[in-house]
Design a protein around this motif. Sequence first.
Motif: not given
Length: 243
Positions: A239-242, A237, A199
Amino acid sequence: VHVAEDQQSAVVISIPRDLIVPIPACPREDGEGSYSAMSAQQFNVAYGYGGMNCVVLTAEELTGLTIDYSASISLEGVAGLSTAVGGVDICITEPLYDRYTGLDLPNAGVNTIEGFQAMQFLRTRYGVGDGSDFSRIGSQQQYMASLIRKLQDGGTLTNPAALYGLAQVATDNMRLSSGLTSLDTMVSMARVLAEIPRENIVFVQYPATTNGAGRAVPIEADADALFAKILAGERFTLADDPT
């Protein structure tokens, strides 16, 4: 590829080949003098202009990172390395065909690719997404992430005999900078990768957008923010939808 000083995280940065950048003065490969600096050139011009040395200097100027090691690989080398690890799993949401590379994956879902087919997948741009170099980078990063998972899960990175075997394959298939020509150096690098939590390995693209002429141009504010974190060793990290 940048590994943090504590060796507990790593960032892989893909630079679009058509990103418009300045190219610094580069030494000639024969050691006789230098090529002049140029402005507003595609990033991949650096390779044809002054070889891997020029690519490194251009990337260092663009990112602010110091690059200690570099390597170039031919298309045949990609095929050889993918076969040496026993193929790599990639997942596609629909059949993928590209008449330019000849890639033909008729089944959606997980496909194991190796050899010439792996090279076709890494080169394809018209078979995926919007047909841009940005889409191709997405495919390449999926492949590399899957390769890391396979090497970590299969125990290859903690098996000295397997590591030295792969290092020899890499030596046979890649053109390496002087600091990488020792098998011991490559094995040491691989052992670090074995210890990094998955991760904490992040794949990013150099922040860029497309200008009116259809060329990729840097988004400087985003790039500054990204490389400030990388230089400081900060984990992050996406974004969820980078984008």
